[in-house]
Design a protein around this motif. Sequence first.
Motif, PDB file in Angstrom:
ATOM      1  N   ARG A 295      56.401  23.160  30.091  1.00 36.96           N
ATOM      2  CA  ARG A 295      56.324  24.441  30.091  1.00 36.96           C
ATOM      3  C   ARG A 295      57.887  24.529  29.121  1.00 36.96           C
ATOM      4  O   ARG A 295      58.162  25.195  27.968  1.00 36.96           O
ATOM      5  CB  ARG A 295      56.191  25.637  30.550  1.00 36.96           C
ATOM      6  CG  ARG A 295      55.286  25.971  30.200  1.00 36.96           C
ATOM      7  CD  ARG A 295      54.694  27.566  31.042  1.00 36.96           C
ATOM      8  NE  ARG A 295      54.807  27.925  32.490  1.00 36.96           N
ATOM      9  CZ  ARG A 295      54.684  29.156  32.761  1.00 36.96           C
ATOM     10  NH1 ARG A 295      54.627  30.196  32.303  1.00 36.96           N
ATOM     11  NH2 ARG A 295      55.857  28.807  33.951  1.00 36.96           N
ATOM     12  N   ARG A 296      58.454  23.654  29.538  1.00 32.25           N
ATOM     13  CA  ARG A 296      59.531  23.758  28.911  1.00 32.25           C
ATOM     14  C   ARG A 296      60.409  22.454  27.963  1.00 32.25           C
ATOM     15  O   ARG A 296      60.867  22.230  27.091  1.00 32.25           O
ATOM     16  CB  ARG A 296      61.056  22.922  30.164  1.00 32.25           C
ATOM     17  CG  ARG A 296      60.634  21.872  30.666  1.00 32.25           C
ATOM     18  CD  ARG A 296      61.017  21.606  32.139  1.00 32.25           C
ATOM     19  NE  ARG A 296      60.985  20.441  32.924  1.00 32.25           N
ATOM     20  CZ  ARG A 296      60.882  19.468  33.486  1.00 32.25           C
ATOM     21  NH1 ARG A 296      61.944  20.069  33.797  1.00 32.25           N
ATOM     22  NH2 ARG A 296      59.965  18.851  33.975  1.00 32.25           N
ATOM     23  N   ALA A 297      59.010  21.525  27.789  1.00 41.28           N
ATOM     24  CA  ALA A 297      59.497  20.238  26.762  1.00 41.28           C
ATOM     25  C   ALA A 297      58.675  21.572  25.435  1.00 41.28           C
ATOM     26  O   ALA A 297      57.975  22.334  25.226  1.00 41.28           O
ATOM     27  CB  ALA A 297      58.519  19.693  27.145  1.00 41.28           C
ATOM     28  N   VAL A 298      59.347  20.279  24.460  1.00 43.19           N
ATOM     29  CA  VAL A 298      58.735  20.629  22.563  1.00 43.19           C
ATOM     30  C   VAL A 298      58.314  19.687  22.579  1.00 43.19           C
ATOM     31  O   VAL A 298      58.714  18.734  22.403  1.00 43.19           O
ATOM     32  CB  VAL A 298      60.007  20.639  22.152  1.00 43.19           C
ATOM     33  CG1 VAL A 298      59.522  21.831  21.102  1.00 43.19           C
ATOM     34  CG2 VAL A 298      60.603  22.285  23.093  1.00 43.19           C
ATOM     35  N   LEU A 299      56.846  20.313  21.870  1.00 38.40           N
ATOM     36  CA  LEU A 299      56.156  19.221  21.128  1.00 38.40           C
ATOM     37  C   LEU A 299      56.417  18.128  20.190  1.00 38.40           C
ATOM     38  O   LEU A 299      56.536  19.845  19.218  1.00 38.40           O
ATOM     39  CB  LEU A 299      54.868  18.623  21.420  1.00 38.40           C
ATOM     40  CG  LEU A 299      54.515  18.495  22.769  1.00 38.40           C
ATOM     41  CD1 LEU A 299      52.726  18.402  22.856  1.00 38.40           C
ATOM     42  CD2 LEU A 299      55.077  16.400  22.577  1.00 38.40           C
ATOM     43  N   VAL A 300      57.210  17.610  18.932  1.00 35.81           N
ATOM     44  CA  VAL A 300      57.706  17.164  17.896  1.00 35.81           C
ATOM     45  C   VAL A 300      56.395  16.610  16.760  1.00 35.81           C
ATOM     46  O   VAL A 300      56.029  15.785  17.366  1.00 35.81           O
ATOM     47  CB  VAL A 300      59.005  16.603  17.024  1.00 35.81           C
ATOM     48  CG1 VAL A 300      59.568  16.951  16.342  1.00 35.81           C
ATOM     49  CG2 VAL A 300      59.527  17.457  18.552  1.00 35.81           C
ATOM     50  N   GLU A 301      56.560  17.229  16.118  1.00 37.18           N
ATOM     51  CA  GLU A 301      55.166  16.428  14.765  1.00 37.18           C
ATOM     52  C   GLU A 301      55.533  16.406  13.293  1.00 37.18           C
ATOM     53  O   GLU A 301      56.026  16.997  13.144  1.00 37.18           O
ATOM     54  CB  GLU A 301      54.030  17.209  15.254  1.00 37.18           C
ATOM     55  CG  GLU A 301      52.343  16.271  14.404  1.00 37.18           C
ATOM     56  CD  GLU A 301      51.640  16.961  14.124  1.00 37.18           C
ATOM     57  OE1 GLU A 301      50.570  16.507  14.409  1.00 37.18           O
ATOM     58  OE2 GLU A 301      51.806  17.906  14.942  1.00 37.18           O
ATOM     59  N   ALA A 302      55.468  15.734  12.391  1.00 39.79           N
ATOM     60  CA  ALA A 302      55.640  15.595  11.147  1.00 39.79           C
ATOM     61  C   ALA A 302      54.472  16.328  10.133  1.00 39.79           C
ATOM     62  O   ALA A 302      53.325  15.959  10.901  1.00 39.79           O
ATOM     63  CB  ALA A 302      55.807  14.343  10.412  1.00 39.79           C
ATOM     64  N   THR A 303      54.335  17.640   9.859  1.00 37.15           N
ATOM     65  CA  THR A 303      53.647  18.109   8.827  1.00 37.15           C
ATOM     66  C   THR A 303      53.363  17.026   7.772  1.00 37.15           C
ATOM     67  O   THR A 303      53.816  15.736   7.288  1.00 37.15           O
ATOM     68  CB  THR A 303      54.870  19.547   7.999  1.00 37.15           C
ATOM     69  OG1 THR A 303      55.567  18.927   7.355  1.00 37.15           O
ATOM     70  CG2 THR A 303      54.508  20.225   9.034  1.00 37.15           C
ATOM     71  N   ASP A 304      52.357  17.086   7.237  1.00 33.18           N
ATOM     72  CA  ASP A 304      51.631  16.716   5.678  1.00 33.18           C
ATOM     73  C   ASP A 304      52.436  16.244   5.059  1.00 33.18           C
ATOM     74  O   ASP A 304      53.114  14.776   4.257  1.00 33.18           O
ATOM     75  CB  ASP A 304      50.777  17.121   5.305  1.00 33.18           C
ATOM     76  CG  ASP A 304      49.481  17.188   6.029  1.00 33.18           C
ATOM     77  OD1 ASP A 304      49.181  16.792   7.560  1.00 33.18           O
ATOM     78  OD2 ASP A 304      48.388  17.938   6.002  1.00 33.18           O
ATOM     79  N   GLU A 305      53.501  17.352   4.321  1.00 35.32           N
ATOM     80  CA  GLU A 305      54.461  17.434   3.115  1.00 35.32           C
ATOM     81  C   GLU A 305      55.562  16.356   3.819  1.00 35.32           C
ATOM     82  O   GLU A 305      56.320  15.814   3.188  1.00 35.32           O
ATOM     83  CB  GLU A 305      55.258  18.671   3.474  1.00 35.32           C
ATOM     84  CG  GLU A 305      56.402  18.879   2.197  1.00 35.32           C
ATOM     85  CD  GLU A 305      57.931  19.519   2.454  1.00 35.32           C
ATOM     86  OE1 GLU A 305      57.577  20.527   3.151  1.00 35.32           O
ATOM     87  OE2 GLU A 305      58.369  18.947   2.300  1.00 35.32           O
TER      88      GLU A 305
END
Lengths: 176, 176
Positions: free
Chosen positions: A101-111
């Motif tokens: 719950r303290r971590a953050v998941l990052v992902e590239a959007t389609d843009e």
Amino acid sequence: MSGTDPVCTETTPPSAARGGPVSIALARVARMHRIAAGRRLKELGLYPGQEMMMMRLWDCGPVRQSELIQSLGLDASTVTKMLQRLEQCGHVRRGPDPADRRAVLVEATDEGRSLRTGVEGVWSDLEQLSLQGLGPDDRAELARLLGLVAENLRVEAGEAGECPLAPGGAAPRANC
Amino acid sequence: MSGTDPVCTETTPPSAARGGPVSIALARVARMHRIAAGRRLKELGLYPGQEMMMMRLWDCGPVRQSELIQSLGLDASTVTKMLQRLEQCGHVRRGPDPADRRAVLVEATDEGRSLRTGVEGVWSDLEQLSLQGLGPDDRAELARLLGLVAENLRVEAGEAGECPLAPGGAAPRANC
DNA sequence: CAGATTACCTTGGCCGACCAATGAATGGGT
DNA sequence: ACCCATTCATTGGTCGGCCAAGGTAATCTG
């Protein structure tokens, strides 16, 4: 030749040469390379440095922020702020990690993903420009020598790729 | 091996390699070099980048600020602010140019000059560390190749040393 | 199970670097 | 002599980087 001329007399012993010609040349080339990259990245709407972040995101899919920090070898706060701007730009999406719950998941959007070809084009364009006039053997030699230098520096700088940063706290910075 | 693993699967095609391995390696090495230099400079009370300014001042005596701008290849505002901080530190003295009332003459103070051996030691130390295990021929080859790359990039980046910067205004930056 | 330690991220501050816009002084053109 | 373009330097803004401190959550330990 006058001794009190305020202009560099050209016979003055260059202080740069007295402390490492290769290091100076390396810094100079890297600076020019960065400038050239910045110019091209600007037309894509990216600031220099952001392309590395995006490359990692393109390669890896949803990643924890800590993985990015370690993989890019950057400071945590740098990554945080950069991601905030990239998110505001719509190039990146951030969400909570159900497993932590303290971590953050990052992902590239389609843009964000749509920038991939452009960025890779910039880098390959730069590669071609930089190595103009160099034969295959010279290119391989340059890559080999850079690899050796990187290996020499890796010990104390910490590698951006797999190794965690060595905690090297040192002298307090002067307040100037 | 799972396909939905949020971690880099190591078999993923590296986006970095698809756009110039030498450029990437160059950027990486330069970054590590800068980090290592920053660590050593910190103990001298200098921030990375300031050593270049001081080197020019050691070499040239009283110089006009515009000469520094051109010779370092930096932005005018960067030089202004850096000199303000260096002056506040006592490393540098600034005064009016009697020949041109809008120009500013810059000079290293005695205290600033006392940093010379330290900074040159940092650079030669870094040179030695970076080139560890490289024979004289390898070092010469690296210098030669870096020179070629610099020459290739000089055209569009403008050289820091003698050539004035080419005025290359381009696309407007995205507001993100 | 409770307390201390560690890991993860954020915030604030600082500096180097860029661009854009401004003000002051110089120099060239008519 | 006048006006205008150029040069020199500064200010303000933004971003990439770092360090130091803080807050929350997970984990290790007694």
